[in-house]
Design an enzyme around this catalytic site. Sequence first.
Site, PDB file in Angstrom:
ATOM      1  N   GLU A   1     -41.063   2.912 -12.363  1.00 58.76           N
ATOM      2  CA  GLU A   1     -41.188   4.026 -11.411  1.00 58.76           C
ATOM      3  C   GLU A   1     -40.533   3.716 -10.074  1.00 58.76           C
ATOM      4  OE1 GLU A   1     -45.291   5.376 -11.191  1.00 58.76           O
ATOM      5  OE2 GLU A   1     -45.166   6.242 -13.190  1.00 58.76           O
TER       6      GLU A   1
ATOM      7  N   GLU B   1     -45.107   6.375 -20.248  1.00 56.89           N
ATOM      8  CA  GLU B   1     -46.460   6.592 -19.697  1.00 56.89           C
ATOM      9  C   GLU B   1     -46.785   8.060 -19.904  1.00 56.89           C
ATOM     10  OE1 GLU B   1     -47.545   5.086 -15.828  1.00 56.89           O
ATOM     11  OE2 GLU B   1     -46.186   3.379 -16.039  1.00 56.89           O
TER      12      GLU B   1
HETATM   13  O1  AHR Z   1     -50.817   3.972 -15.564  1.00 59.95           O
HETATM   14  C1  AHR Z   1     -51.235   3.887 -14.234  1.00 59.95           C
HETATM   15  C2  AHR Z   1     -50.071   3.859 -13.255  1.00 59.95           C
HETATM   16  O2  AHR Z   1     -49.432   5.096 -13.281  1.00 59.95           O
HETATM   17  C3  AHR Z   1     -48.976   2.874 -13.525  1.00 59.95           C
HETATM   18  O3  AHR Z   1     -49.224   1.613 -13.011  1.00 59.95           O
HETATM   19  C4  AHR Z   1     -47.809   3.490 -12.833  1.00 59.95           C
HETATM   20  O4  AHR Z   1     -46.593   3.141 -13.425  1.00 59.95           O
HETATM   21  C5  AHR Z   1     -48.087   4.970 -12.867  1.00 59.95           C
HETATM   22  O5  AHR Z   1     -47.921   5.572 -11.640  1.00 59.95           O
END
Ligand code: AHR
Length: 515
Positions: free
Chosen positions: A179, A303
């Site tokens: 990210e 994610e």
């Molecule tokens: O999954 C929780 C968090 O969400 C992770 O660390 C990050 O990559 C995202 O913002």
Amino acid sequence: MTQQDNLAARLVVDDDFEVAPVNDRLFGSFVEHLGRCVYTGIYEPDHPTADEHGFRKDVIDLVKELGATAIRYPGGNFVSGYRWEDGVGPKEDRPRRLDLAWHSTETNEFGLHEMVEWLEATGGNELMEAVNLGTRGLEEALDLLEYANVPGGTELSELRRANGADKPFDIRMWCLGNEMDGPWQLGHKSAEDYGTLAASVAAGMRQIDPSVELVVCGSSAHGMPTFGAWEQTVLEKTYENVNFVSCHAYYQPFFKEDGTRDMASFLASGVDMDGFIKDVAAVIDATKARLKSKHEVYISFDEWNVWYQGEEPSKTPEGIGNWPVAPRLLEDIYTAADAVVFGDLMITLLKNADRVHAASLAQLVNVIAPIMTEPGGPAWRQTTFYPFSLTARLAKGGTVLEPKLAADAVDTPRFGEVDGVNAVAVRCADSSLAVFAVNRSLDEASEFEIKLPEGAEVASVDARTLHDDDLFAANTLDDQNRVTLHANESAAYDAETGTVRVSLPPVSWNALHIK
Ligand code: AHR
């Protein structure tokens, strides 16, 4: 379709038209050094079920039942400040460090070797390793790759061997940071700067191991102000040297002006995920055309989940003297409605299996997770466990068929009119058929008809439904099996018309296995 008493939907299954084979990596998950995902999640040496490595066997059993495949590790935001060397070598020599991402103390008792051993204990799942491109760069990424994948004969590969791993870890998939578009990220960068760094790290890593599969950071959400432009700039710089661009998406029911939650839009979250995938695929295609490239880049949706961001469980500790070890963080308790949205997201990933070749449910244990644990106590399944495990069980090794779906619409404040039912058909590995379907309506059942391929002979139909009259019903420590799957007795095969009919309750996720 015409509006009747109930909603209606029809899926035509045509065996001749395929979207793509189901990649095993679509059922990946994510273990971050965050809260209690690692410590008292997968690793708890004092736990009654712990094995000789300190891994909780009750959790390993649930991970196997869940059917999770490739595991992304060690972060997440955590990786952007992580020094991988801290987590290797004798445990007593490993330093305690500040984890700035989650305002916690990292003890480093668990690191790369433990992760590899844990994956072996879960049945040989693949490791998807992330490198730190926040506080670090090319040199540390190359060091980690040498340590992990070079058989021996150099300082770092011999160090791995001295640390107990004679054979290389042979890690295939690597995330180039996490990210990096997010202002919250340690070492956050502009698309220009990140793209330049990621390109040099990718090229350098390939000089060590040309066959690694590299994931470059896309946007951390569809709604980021830089979305689209970020992907364009980053892919322009890295295209030939990467295999995937990442997508991240978390959904939650937002509040309406009257203070109530907008459940109708929440139930249609799959519409947003689908649009996100299509948008990123368009940037990939445009970049490929502009560069006159023959190379393919796929999406790693590494994610995804429902996450009640900003609410109490996600508030990080504060204070210069307050850096707890493995605090309870992001421990969302999922409801029946959350599981339906979650199941819709899985359907959406499957429908896009031609573009999405990897996905990671964020996360695996305790932290926005399908599996919960108590320190010294039991482990149990959240509501979201069920759509994941049954989809994985039926769809792994299968092929997604072209979705031909007509459904009555439901109205949502955020997305307007959307299909009341979302569904996908998968030809399973054994040539039977699986159909996954959600009813997004808040109050109406949907009569769902599946038209089978010409000449199909049906021996049995097994229909399972996740639905609860109380949308907010959840599984908790005290009531671990409140929400589970139930047989849907309405499912019936009509040989004359070659159809299977089933009634989908409002706010339900359903799986039909037609043999
Ligand atoms: O999954 C929780 C968090 O969400 C992770 O660390 C990050 O990559 C995202 O913002």
